[in-house]
Design an enzyme around this catalytic site. Sequence first.
Site, PDB file in Angstrom:
ATOM      1  CG  HIS A 109      -1.931  -1.062   1.277  1.00 52.13           C
ATOM      2  ND1 HIS A 109      -2.670  -1.471   0.036  1.00 52.13           N
ATOM      3  CD2 HIS A 109      -2.575  -1.419   2.224  1.00 52.13           C
ATOM      4  CE1 HIS A 109      -3.367  -2.608   0.227  1.00 52.13           C
ATOM      5  NE2 HIS A 109      -3.358  -2.652   1.646  1.00 52.13           N
ATOM      6  CG  HIS A 179      -8.326  -1.168   1.929  1.00 54.97           C
ATOM      7  ND1 HIS A 179      -8.876  -1.715   3.150  1.00 54.97           N
ATOM      8  CD2 HIS A 179      -7.297  -1.986   1.690  1.00 54.97           C
ATOM      9  CE1 HIS A 179      -8.268  -3.073   3.592  1.00 54.97           C
ATOM     10  NE2 HIS A 179      -7.348  -2.971   2.584  1.00 54.97           N
ATOM     11  CD  GLU A 322      -8.511  -4.181  -0.852  1.00 57.06           C
ATOM     12  OE1 GLU A 322      -7.425  -3.667  -0.969  1.00 57.06           O
ATOM     13  OE2 GLU A 322      -8.880  -5.306  -0.106  1.00 57.06           O
TER      14      GLU A 322
END
Length: 357
Positions: A109, A179, A322
Amino acid sequence: MTELKMEPFGTMPGGDRIDLYTLTNGRGTRVAVTTYGARLVKFERLVKGTPLDIVLGYETGEDYIADTACMGAIVGRHANRIAGGRIAIAGRPYQLELNTGSKRQNHIHGGSKGLHYHLWTAAIVESGVELTTISPDGEGGYPGNLEVKVTYRLTDDDALIISYRAVSDADTICNLTNHTYFNLEGCTANSVLDHTAEIYADEFTWADAESLPDGRILGVFGTPMDFTTPHTIGERIDAAYDQLQFAGGYDHNWVLRGDIAPEPYSHLKKAARVTSKKSGLTLSCYTTQIGMQFYTGNALAKRPLVGKGGKEFRRRSGFCLETQFFPNAPANPTFPQPELRMDEVWEAETVYHLEDL
């Protein structure tokens, strides 16, 4: 006609103000987005005359600063994991920050200063709000100054449209997603195991115990990964199947078939459809992206997080859809690569459409 309200939502450690933008359509459906992490804070719809918020999250901006689960966030530069944090762009190697894994040996991420930690700037646009940030050259180990714009729009028929745009002044990596954890029974409900899910994919990317694909793309048929027909999330989540045992449930990337979404979203492909008999709601996901990580909040109980209404998040109390490039693509050259060339424009769009069952 979508109405928009802005209000203070908290304060950054350095004193900068965090804002909250709330969009309301003519049906009374509300979407709230904060400038901290460009996070989706609320998706609220009237159910039998009572507002029901289907997004897990917190009460204040300060609560989001303390968050460790990427609640509602835009994550990047690279959503999901990269083995060893190693990438190569135009033959030149780069080492990304290592911030995940059993020995913190991998990258996820965008690192400890990823986009979900940024304070974005906001501008009002038609039916929504546009959020902008710049990830500077070297942040998380990535080359190039990356400018990112994410627009949230709420339609009259309760569709949340998320549009992405990014450009860099050097060749880099760009793989952004949202997310958000959803629960169609409400943000304080205990579980999503009785929700029914359908995923428009015949294949998924096999992943090891560190959630890293090794390049294999496997068929879902005959496995608990098969959501080509609807199944409840809890029906097979604890099956004696290596993928579910490795991840403690569903936390995998499905390879989308490309089924055409219904009008007015026929420029997108179907990704997933999740329903709840208890609330009578359906959430459909459409996207331009090639993959979708379906995550069932298996790790939420490991974090002592308290959300809206003072409710502590429980394991599997939310699910994520996602949309993305495949995880660990830089380590698997047979996968489509999330490379963004200098001065080229990267664009993507994902729609979450909330309807009655």
